[in-house]
Design a protein around this motif. Sequence first.
Motif, PDB file in Angstrom:
ATOM      1  N   LEU A  59       0.804  -1.219   0.000  1.00  0.00           N
ATOM      2  CA  LEU A  59       0.000   0.000   0.000  1.00  0.00           C
ATOM      3  C   LEU A  59       0.836   1.268   0.000  1.00  0.00           C
ATOM      4  O   LEU A  59       0.273   2.371  -0.038  1.00  0.00           O
ATOM      5  CB  LEU A  59      -0.943  -0.003   1.208  1.00  0.00           C
ATOM      6  CG  LEU A  59      -1.943  -1.166   1.246  1.00  0.00           C
ATOM      7  CD1 LEU A  59      -2.622  -1.238   2.601  1.00  0.00           C
ATOM      8  CD2 LEU A  59      -2.972  -1.027   0.141  1.00  0.00           C
ATOM      9  N   GLY A  60       2.139   1.129   0.088  1.00  0.00           N
ATOM     10  CA  GLY A  60       3.003   2.305  -0.003  1.00  0.00           C
ATOM     11  C   GLY A  60       3.148   3.102   1.264  1.00  0.00           C
ATOM     12  O   GLY A  60       3.665   4.232   1.226  1.00  0.00           O
ATOM     13  N   THR A  61       2.742   2.569   2.413  1.00  0.00           N
ATOM     14  CA  THR A  61       2.940   3.276   3.676  1.00  0.00           C
ATOM     15  C   THR A  61       4.398   3.144   4.118  1.00  0.00           C
ATOM     16  O   THR A  61       5.110   2.242   3.675  1.00  0.00           O
ATOM     17  CB  THR A  61       2.016   2.703   4.759  1.00  0.00           C
ATOM     18  OG1 THR A  61       2.308   1.299   4.927  1.00  0.00           O
ATOM     19  CG2 THR A  61       0.553   2.867   4.357  1.00  0.00           C
ATOM     20  N   PRO A  62       4.877   4.043   4.989  1.00  0.00           N
ATOM     21  CA  PRO A  62       6.280   3.971   5.420  1.00  0.00           C
ATOM     22  C   PRO A  62       6.583   2.648   6.135  1.00  0.00           C
ATOM     23  O   PRO A  62       5.817   2.202   6.989  1.00  0.00           O
ATOM     24  CB  PRO A  62       6.421   5.160   6.371  1.00  0.00           C
ATOM     25  CG  PRO A  62       5.311   6.094   5.997  1.00  0.00           C
ATOM     26  CD  PRO A  62       4.176   5.218   5.555  1.00  0.00           C
ATOM     27  N   ILE A  63       7.712   2.055   5.787  1.00  0.00           N
ATOM     28  CA  ILE A  63       8.132   0.797   6.414  1.00  0.00           C
ATOM     29  C   ILE A  63       9.107   1.062   7.552  1.00  0.00           C
ATOM     30  O   ILE A  63       9.026   0.442   8.613  1.00  0.00           O
ATOM     31  CB  ILE A  63       8.766  -0.141   5.369  1.00  0.00           C
ATOM     32  CG1 ILE A  63       7.724  -0.558   4.328  1.00  0.00           C
ATOM     33  CG2 ILE A  63       9.344  -1.387   6.047  1.00  0.00           C
ATOM     34  CD1 ILE A  63       8.264  -1.457   3.240  1.00  0.00           C
ATOM     35  N   GLY A  64      10.026   1.989   7.344  1.00  0.00           N
ATOM     36  CA  GLY A  64      10.993   2.315   8.385  1.00  0.00           C
ATOM     37  C   GLY A  64      11.832   1.115   8.806  1.00  0.00           C
ATOM     38  O   GLY A  64      12.359   0.385   7.964  1.00  0.00           O
ATOM     39  N   ASP A  65      11.915   0.899  10.119  1.00  0.00           N
ATOM     40  CA  ASP A  65      12.699  -0.213  10.663  1.00  0.00           C
ATOM     41  C   ASP A  65      11.889  -1.498  10.808  1.00  0.00           C
ATOM     42  O   ASP A  65      12.403  -2.505  11.290  1.00  0.00           O
ATOM     43  CB  ASP A  65      13.270   0.164  12.038  1.00  0.00           C
ATOM     44  CG  ASP A  65      14.247   1.323  11.964  1.00  0.00           C
ATOM     45  OD1 ASP A  65      14.861   1.486  10.893  1.00  0.00           O
ATOM     46  OD2 ASP A  65      14.380   2.055  12.965  1.00  0.00           O
ATOM     47  N   HIS A  66      10.629  -1.469  10.405  1.00  0.00           N
ATOM     48  CA  HIS A  66       9.762  -2.622  10.651  1.00  0.00           C
ATOM     49  C   HIS A  66      10.252  -3.889   9.957  1.00  0.00           C
ATOM     50  O   HIS A  66      10.122  -4.989  10.495  1.00  0.00           O
ATOM     51  CB  HIS A  66       8.338  -2.315  10.206  1.00  0.00           C
ATOM     52  CG  HIS A  66       7.643  -1.299  11.056  1.00  0.00           C
ATOM     53  ND1 HIS A  66       7.442  -1.468  12.411  1.00  0.00           N
ATOM     54  CD2 HIS A  66       7.112  -0.086  10.744  1.00  0.00           C
ATOM     55  CE1 HIS A  66       6.812  -0.422  12.899  1.00  0.00           C
ATOM     56  NE2 HIS A  66       6.600   0.434  11.913  1.00  0.00           N
ATOM     57  N   ALA A  67      10.824  -3.756   8.758  1.00  0.00           N
ATOM     58  CA  ALA A  67      11.229  -4.945   7.988  1.00  0.00           C
ATOM     59  C   ALA A  67      12.299  -5.740   8.725  1.00  0.00           C
ATOM     60  O   ALA A  67      12.166  -6.957   8.924  1.00  0.00           O
ATOM     61  CB  ALA A  67      11.711  -4.545   6.602  1.00  0.00           C
ATOM     62  N   TRP A  68      13.369  -5.060   9.133  1.00  0.00           N
ATOM     63  CA  TRP A  68      14.450  -5.815   9.774  1.00  0.00           C
ATOM     64  C   TRP A  68      14.079  -6.234  11.193  1.00  0.00           C
ATOM     65  O   TRP A  68      14.523  -7.290  11.671  1.00  0.00           O
ATOM     66  CB  TRP A  68      15.751  -5.025   9.749  1.00  0.00           C
ATOM     67  CG  TRP A  68      15.832  -3.844  10.673  1.00  0.00           C
ATOM     68  CD1 TRP A  68      15.600  -2.539  10.377  1.00  0.00           C
ATOM     69  CD2 TRP A  68      16.209  -3.869  12.068  1.00  0.00           C
ATOM     70  NE1 TRP A  68      15.783  -1.747  11.480  1.00  0.00           N
ATOM     71  CE2 TRP A  68      16.165  -2.533  12.528  1.00  0.00           C
ATOM     72  CE3 TRP A  68      16.562  -4.881  12.949  1.00  0.00           C
ATOM     73  CZ2 TRP A  68      16.460  -2.188  13.842  1.00  0.00           C
ATOM     74  CZ3 TRP A  68      16.864  -4.547  14.269  1.00  0.00           C
ATOM     75  CH2 TRP A  68      16.819  -3.206  14.698  1.00  0.00           C
ATOM     76  N   ILE A  69      13.237  -5.459  11.867  1.00  0.00           N
ATOM     77  CA  ILE A  69      12.787  -5.867  13.202  1.00  0.00           C
ATOM     78  C   ILE A  69      11.928  -7.129  13.101  1.00  0.00           C
ATOM     79  O   ILE A  69      12.106  -8.083  13.870  1.00  0.00           O
ATOM     80  CB  ILE A  69      11.996  -4.733  13.884  1.00  0.00           C
ATOM     81  CG1 ILE A  69      12.925  -3.562  14.201  1.00  0.00           C
ATOM     82  CG2 ILE A  69      11.321  -5.243  15.157  1.00  0.00           C
ATOM     83  CD1 ILE A  69      12.216  -2.350  14.780  1.00  0.00           C
ATOM     84  N   GLY A  70      11.008  -7.152  12.131  1.00  0.00           N
ATOM     85  CA  GLY A  70      10.184  -8.337  11.941  1.00  0.00           C
ATOM     86  C   GLY A  70      11.004  -9.554  11.553  1.00  0.00           C
ATOM     87  O   GLY A  70      10.760 -10.669  12.041  1.00  0.00           O
ATOM     88  N   ALA A  71      12.001  -9.348  10.667  1.00  0.00           N
ATOM     89  CA  ALA A  71      12.864 -10.459  10.259  1.00  0.00           C
ATOM     90  C   ALA A  71      13.674 -10.984  11.443  1.00  0.00           C
ATOM     91  O   ALA A  71      13.864 -12.198  11.588  1.00  0.00           O
ATOM     92  CB  ALA A  71      13.792 -10.014   9.131  1.00  0.00           C
ATOM     93  N   ALA A  72      14.154 -10.069  12.287  1.00  0.00           N
ATOM     94  CA  ALA A  72      14.922 -10.488  13.466  1.00  0.00           C
ATOM     95  C   ALA A  72      14.048 -11.282  14.429  1.00  0.00           C
ATOM     96  O   ALA A  72      14.480 -12.302  14.985  1.00  0.00           O
ATOM     97  CB  ALA A  72      15.515  -9.265  14.162  1.00  0.00           C
ATOM     98  N   TRP A  73      12.804 -10.837  14.630  1.00  0.00           N
ATOM     99  CA  TRP A  73      11.871 -11.586  15.476  1.00  0.00           C
ATOM    100  C   TRP A  73      11.682 -13.006  14.949  1.00  0.00           C
ATOM    101  O   TRP A  73      11.766 -13.984  15.701  1.00  0.00           O
ATOM    102  CB  TRP A  73      10.521 -10.872  15.518  1.00  0.00           C
ATOM    103  CG  TRP A  73      10.300  -9.952  16.662  1.00  0.00           C
ATOM    104  CD1 TRP A  73      10.235  -8.588  16.630  1.00  0.00           C
ATOM    105  CD2 TRP A  73      10.084 -10.306  18.041  1.00  0.00           C
ATOM    106  NE1 TRP A  73      10.004  -8.069  17.881  1.00  0.00           N
ATOM    107  CE2 TRP A  73       9.898  -9.110  18.766  1.00  0.00           C
ATOM    108  CE3 TRP A  73      10.023 -11.517  18.723  1.00  0.00           C
ATOM    109  CZ2 TRP A  73       9.657  -9.087  20.151  1.00  0.00           C
ATOM    110  CZ3 TRP A  73       9.791 -11.517  20.101  1.00  0.00           C
ATOM    111  CH2 TRP A  73       9.620 -10.305  20.788  1.00  0.00           C
ATOM    112  N   CYS A  74      11.432 -13.106  13.650  1.00  0.00           N
ATOM    113  CA  CYS A  74      11.163 -14.426  13.061  1.00  0.00           C
ATOM    114  C   CYS A  74      12.392 -15.330  13.146  1.00  0.00           C
ATOM    115  O   CYS A  74      12.270 -16.514  13.479  1.00  0.00           O
ATOM    116  CB  CYS A  74      10.729 -14.263  11.601  1.00  0.00           C
ATOM    117  SG  CYS A  74       9.076 -13.564  11.399  1.00  0.00           S
TER     118      CYS A  74
END
Length: 262
Positions: A225-240
């Motif tokens: 949807l084009g909303t800001p991702i920021g640090d969410h991608a690497w934080i989510g990957a680190a959690w997983c």
Amino acid sequence: MNQSLSPLAPPSYAATNAVFIRRSLTLSLRNTESLMMSIILPVMLMLLFTYVFGGAIAPGGDYANYVVPGIILLCAGYGAATTAVDVSTDMTNGIIDRFRTMPIRSLSVVTGHVAASLARNLVATGVVIGVALLVGFRPNGSFLEWIAALGVIVLFILTLTWLYAAIGLVAGSPSAASGYGFILLFLPYLSSAFVPIDTMPHWLRGVASHQPITPLIETIRGLLLGTPIGDHAWIGAAWCAGLILIALVWCGIAFKKRAGRR
């Protein structure tokens, strides 16, 4: 002249996993009720939030775009929950005893359930996205962004499925495994899946912000949807990555303890 027969070499790890994956896929196809429920429940929730609560939450009528990324992960959660029951069933019905008499790696039975869960959940996710498009979901992501979003979904499914597999290994019965696994299904409700975090009570914002579901949802929203991702991608990957590592170690220890005492 008598010649001693050489023992047959045990099958490779890849061949063993392929057999158990096929077995789990066959069981999944036979258990159509679980597959249908893993699709119907998220679709019903999406329709409920879109048509019943959506007008109050987002009067502008754009709530479908907001809620669908969370529904996608909720769908994966419902689908992966059956893994705990399937693994617990195998551990309690005596079939592991038969597997242990064969020259195979019995832990592959868990790998088979995880792979079958991944395939089952991807099908369910496709159906949910299709229904979402019918109710007003309008993503604008490119082809590569869709591929990246699919990668996030696959990573989440694998993480959750391995956790459910570990729960199935330690549960005393399939019904207990179902009950324990249900706890994980509450995480999406304590995230940004249905409402923005800043609308929550202050004490709840910390919980919603610092759990694995929220960064994954925000990453999918950003990609589609084009909303800001920021640090969410690497934080989510680190959690997983961390949760998968914990689940793998947990599965190894739990399987050895349960199967080793048989």
